[in-house]
Design a protein around this motif. Structure first.
Motif, short mmCIF file in Angstrom:
data_model
loop_
_atom_site.label_atom_id
_atom_site.label_comp_id
_atom_site.label_asym_id
_atom_site.label_seq_id
_atom_site.Cartn_x
_atom_site.Cartn_y
_atom_site.Cartn_z
N PRO A 80 -0.98 9.10 -10.92
CA PRO A 80 -0.44 7.94 -11.63
C PRO A 80 -0.47 6.65 -10.81
N LEU A 81 -0.26 6.74 -9.51
CA LEU A 81 -0.31 5.57 -8.64
C LEU A 81 -1.75 5.13 -8.43
N ALA A 104 0.86 -1.19 0.00
CA ALA A 104 0.00 0.00 0.00
C ALA A 104 0.89 1.24 0.00
N PHE A 105 0.73 2.06 -1.04
CA PHE A 105 1.51 3.29 -1.18
C PHE A 105 0.74 4.45 -0.55
N PHE A 106 1.44 5.23 0.25
CA PHE A 106 0.83 6.39 0.90
C PHE A 106 1.65 7.64 0.63
N ASP A 107 0.96 8.72 0.28
CA ASP A 107 1.56 10.04 0.27
C ASP A 107 1.65 10.48 1.73
N VAL A 108 2.31 11.61 1.99
CA VAL A 108 2.44 12.08 3.37
C VAL A 108 1.56 13.31 3.60
N ASP A 109 1.94 14.45 3.01
CA ASP A 109 1.20 15.68 3.26
C ASP A 109 -0.19 15.60 2.64
N GLY A 110 -1.21 15.75 3.46
CA GLY A 110 -2.59 15.62 2.99
C GLY A 110 -3.11 14.20 3.06
N VAL A 111 -2.30 13.27 3.57
CA VAL A 111 -2.71 11.88 3.75
C VAL A 111 -2.35 11.44 5.18
N LEU A 112 -1.05 11.33 5.46
CA LEU A 112 -0.61 11.03 6.83
C LEU A 112 -0.64 12.26 7.72
N ALA A 165 -7.71 2.33 -4.81
CA ALA A 165 -7.29 3.71 -4.58
C ALA A 165 -8.18 4.34 -3.52
N CYS A 166 -7.55 5.10 -2.64
CA CYS A 166 -8.26 5.71 -1.52
C CYS A 166 -7.84 7.17 -1.38
N ALA A 167 -8.74 7.99 -0.85
CA ALA A 167 -8.46 9.40 -0.59
C ALA A 167 -9.29 9.85 0.60
N ALA A 168 -8.82 10.90 1.25
CA ALA A 168 -9.58 11.54 2.33
C ALA A 168 -10.47 12.62 1.72
N PRO A 169 -11.52 13.04 2.42
CA PRO A 169 -12.48 14.00 1.84
C PRO A 169 -11.89 15.32 1.40
N GLY A 170 -10.79 15.75 1.98
CA GLY A 170 -10.20 17.04 1.61
C GLY A 170 -9.29 16.98 0.40
N ALA A 171 -9.19 15.83 -0.25
CA ALA A 171 -8.33 15.69 -1.43
C ALA A 171 -8.86 16.53 -2.59
N HIS A 172 -8.00 16.79 -3.55
CA HIS A 172 -8.39 17.52 -4.75
C HIS A 172 -9.50 16.76 -5.49
N GLY A 173 -10.37 17.47 -6.15
CA GLY A 173 -11.51 16.88 -6.85
C GLY A 173 -11.14 15.81 -7.86
N ALA A 200 -2.26 -0.96 -3.48
CA ALA A 200 -3.23 0.08 -3.11
C ALA A 200 -2.46 1.39 -3.09
N ALA A 201 -3.18 2.49 -3.27
CA ALA A 201 -2.54 3.81 -3.22
C ALA A 201 -3.51 4.80 -2.58
N MET A 202 -2.95 5.64 -1.71
CA MET A 202 -3.74 6.69 -1.07
C MET A 202 -3.02 8.01 -1.28
N GLY A 203 -3.73 8.97 -1.90
CA GLY A 203 -3.14 10.27 -2.17
C GLY A 203 -4.15 11.38 -2.05
#
Length: 195
Positions: A137-138, A27-35, A145-153, A127-130
């Motif tokens: 691309p991921l 599972a790939f995770f971004d940091v800022d805006g995810v963690l 693929a997963c995102a939090a509600p504040g992610a870009h549209g 899996a990827a979360m950004g």
């Protein structure tokens, strides 16, 4: 003798999501805006200080950290691919035992593909979360693929699951819980803690 009945899990997931994520092994995770909540905090130093520009401060959520540890216990490797680098981030990842990490990369696909190749895995096992365009691309290639509600549209539009919780406040844990349920390990891990 003090014996308690098994704890019945309260979290439920749509069967389609569980099927989509059942083969995930990394599972790939971004940091800022995810963690983190996406905010950037800088400490100010006097003008004569050589550290002009300040020291970067990061805030992490303990629920997210425990979720990443649970993934590892279930045999799902968490990996970090982030456009930034900082000592606080490296310290947090070290404390969590996360060894697959790429720092300071805006072109995230080659970094993720290097991790997949090193592990002998494919995108169908990822899996990827950004939260923003560099993560697309991921997220577009990953099985889940997963995102939090504040992610870009545009990111929200490609996510298979949008968490109920905000980034930096348990969103990664929610993604981890879903992956654990899809792998069939959620219940036994829960029982190990519930006794």
């Amino acid at each position: 003798m003090d014996t308690l009945p098994p704890l019945a899990p309260v979290l439920r997931w749509e069967p389609e999501l569980l099927l989509r994520a059942q083969d995930v092994r990394v599972a790939f995770f971004d940091v800022d805006g995810v963690l983190t909540d996406g905010g950037l905090y800088f400490a100010e130093y006097p003008e004569d200080d050589p550290r002009v520009g300040g020291e970067q401060i990061k805030r992490f959520n303990t629920l997210d950290g425990h979720g990443l540890k649970l993934l590892q216990r279930a045999g799902i490797l968490p990996a970090i691919v982030t456009g930034r680098d900082s000592r606080p981030l490296r310290a947090r990842l070290s404390a969590l035992g996360i060894v697959h990490a790429h720092f300071g990369t805006e072109d995230k696909r080659p970094a993720a593909e290097a991790t997949l190749a090193a592990l002998g895995l494919g995108w169908h096992q990822a899996a990827a979360m950004g939260d923003d365009w560099p993560d697309l691309p991921l997220m577009r290639r990953a099985a889940f693929a997963c995102a939090a509600p504040g992610a870009h549209g545009e990111v929200l539009a490609v996510a298979h699951h949008v968490t109920r919780t905000q980034a930096g406040h348990g969103a990664v844990r929610e993604c981890c819980d879903l992956l654990l349920a899809a792998s069939g390990r959620y219940d036994d891990l829960l029982q190990a803690y519930a006794g």
